[in-house]
Enzyme design. Structure first.
Site, PDB file in Angstrom:
ATOM      1  N   ASP A  69      -6.516  -8.633  -9.523  1.00 28.26           N
ATOM      2  CA  ASP A  69      -5.076  -8.717  -9.239  1.00 28.26           C
ATOM      3  C   ASP A  69      -4.764  -8.393  -7.780  1.00 28.26           C
ATOM      4  O   ASP A  69      -3.702  -8.747  -7.262  1.00 28.26           O
ATOM      5  CB  ASP A  69      -4.282  -7.788 -10.167  1.00 28.26           C
ATOM      6  CG  ASP A  69      -4.722  -6.327 -10.115  1.00 28.26           C
ATOM      7  OD1 ASP A  69      -5.601  -5.985  -9.299  1.00 28.26           O
ATOM      8  OD2 ASP A  69      -4.193  -5.521 -10.911  1.00 28.26           O
ATOM      9  N   GLU A  70      -5.700  -7.747  -7.100  1.00 27.44           N
ATOM     10  CA  GLU A  70      -5.435  -7.330  -5.716  1.00 27.44           C
ATOM     11  C   GLU A  70      -5.339  -8.493  -4.733  1.00 27.44           C
ATOM     12  O   GLU A  70      -4.860  -8.312  -3.618  1.00 27.44           O
ATOM     13  CB  GLU A  70      -6.491  -6.322  -5.251  1.00 27.44           C
ATOM     14  CG  GLU A  70      -6.426  -5.027  -6.033  1.00 27.44           C
ATOM     15  CD  GLU A  70      -7.146  -3.889  -5.341  1.00 27.44           C
ATOM     16  OE1 GLU A  70      -7.107  -3.815  -4.103  1.00 27.44           O
ATOM     17  OE2 GLU A  70      -7.760  -3.068  -6.056  1.00 27.44           O
ATOM     18  N   TYR A  92     -11.710  -5.601   0.699  1.00 22.13           N
ATOM     19  CA  TYR A  92     -12.218  -5.976  -0.622  1.00 22.13           C
ATOM     20  C   TYR A  92     -11.425  -7.151  -1.192  1.00 22.13           C
ATOM     21  O   TYR A  92     -11.991  -8.180  -1.578  1.00 22.13           O
ATOM     22  CB  TYR A  92     -12.159  -4.779  -1.581  1.00 22.13           C
ATOM     23  CG  TYR A  92     -12.177  -5.181  -3.033  1.00 22.13           C
ATOM     24  CD1 TYR A  92     -13.304  -5.808  -3.582  1.00 22.13           C
ATOM     25  CD2 TYR A  92     -11.074  -4.970  -3.857  1.00 22.13           C
ATOM     26  CE1 TYR A  92     -13.325  -6.204  -4.909  1.00 22.13           C
ATOM     27  CE2 TYR A  92     -11.088  -5.361  -5.187  1.00 22.13           C
ATOM     28  CZ  TYR A  92     -12.213  -5.974  -5.707  1.00 22.13           C
ATOM     29  OH  TYR A  92     -12.223  -6.375  -7.025  1.00 22.13           O
TER      30      TYR A  92
END
Length: 286
Positions: A69-70, A92
């Protein structure tokens, strides 16, 4: 083996009868990604490229890329669906978003049956204790304080491991090639509230002052998104919904770490609050 070794990966597909690939392999810890951005890029982007190329050459039936979801970036009110733009805010998440583009291009160019999933934070037994829930549990079980980045007001959606397994099995059977699926949960909690919940369960206290005693606020990381609210209607339409209630999932997780924490290699190291430096400093290559 290593997904960053093309010869090994090629050999694997040539010698094993692989028809389905679920690609979970990645460097995943956001805190570390600020220190080792190039390593995260190498593993998550280059490694994914190696794997999807070999899978395509081997004509596998389905390739599922497990994203996060990031990639959407943070939001205080907007709920993300699969068509929302990617706005990653840390190395990331940026590496996962870039890898998604490589995977998606195999569908666009070759009609290679790829599927991308983006899930909320997963928790449960067996998780390496660098992640927030096992980290807080393990610290408290050792009579150490929960180390909370910044204000602790950042909110996260937590999904129990057994539920996410069911989601992947659903995607394996029902997921359509070329599609993206959000695997989300409406259960949301701030990091400071999470700490209090675990303190209550492990230290057996409801006293606000005692709870505060077990919470240690440390310097925040360079960016820390407030929320990742996701719409998971597409997954619901495939027949999946999360089933494990928080109270049941967290009880099982606490019990597992009580017995198994020391089985982890370098487990003590994972419990240290990460020393913060300037973003993208001290980069290390592969």
């Amino acid at each position: 083996g290593d997904i960053c070794e093309p010869d090994f990966i090629k050999h694997l597909f040539e010698t094993e009868k692989i028809d389905i690939v679920l690609h979970f392999a990645a460097r995943t810890h956001v805190d570390l990604s600020f220190w080792h951005a190039l390593e995260f890029t190498y593993v998550n982007v280059y490694g994914t490229n190696v794997l999807v190329a070999a899978a395509h050459e081997a004509n596998v039936e389905k390739f599922i890329y497990v994203s996060t979801d990031e990639v959407y970036g943070g939001s205080t009110d907007e709920e993300f669906d699969e068509s929302s733009p990617k706005r990653p805010t840390n190395p990331y998440a940026s590496s996962k978003a870039a890898a998604e583009c490589f995977v998606q291009s195999y569908w666009e160019r070759y009609q290679f049956p790829v599927v991308i999933t983006r899930s909320s934070n997963v928790y449960g037994p067996h998780q390496y204790p660098e992640k927030v829930i096992p980290k807080f549990i393990s610290l408290l079980q050792q009579n150490r304080k929960c180390c909370i980045h910044g204000t602790g007001l950042q909110r996260r959606n937590f999904l129990y491991a057994a539920d996410v397994v069911e989601a992947f099995l659903t995607v394996l059977k029902e997921g359509k090639p070329g599609e993206i699926y959000n695997i989300g949960t409406n259960f949301e909690m701030s990091i400071s509230q999470l700490a209090k919940e675990l303190i209550h369960l492990i230290k057996k206290t409801s006293s606000e002052s005692e709870m505060e005693y077990w919470m240690d606020y440390v310097k925040d990381r360079p960016t820390n998104d407030l929320r990742y609210p996701m719409n998971s209607e597409k997954m619901h339409n495939l027949g999946w919904r999360p089933k494990v209630p928080w109270k049941e999932g967290i009880k099982k997780t606490i019990e597992w770490y009580k017995e198994n924490f020391h089985n982890w290699k370098n487990s003590e190291e994972a419990l240290e609050p990460f020393p913060m430096t300037e973003p993208f400093a001290q980069l290390s290559g592969p």
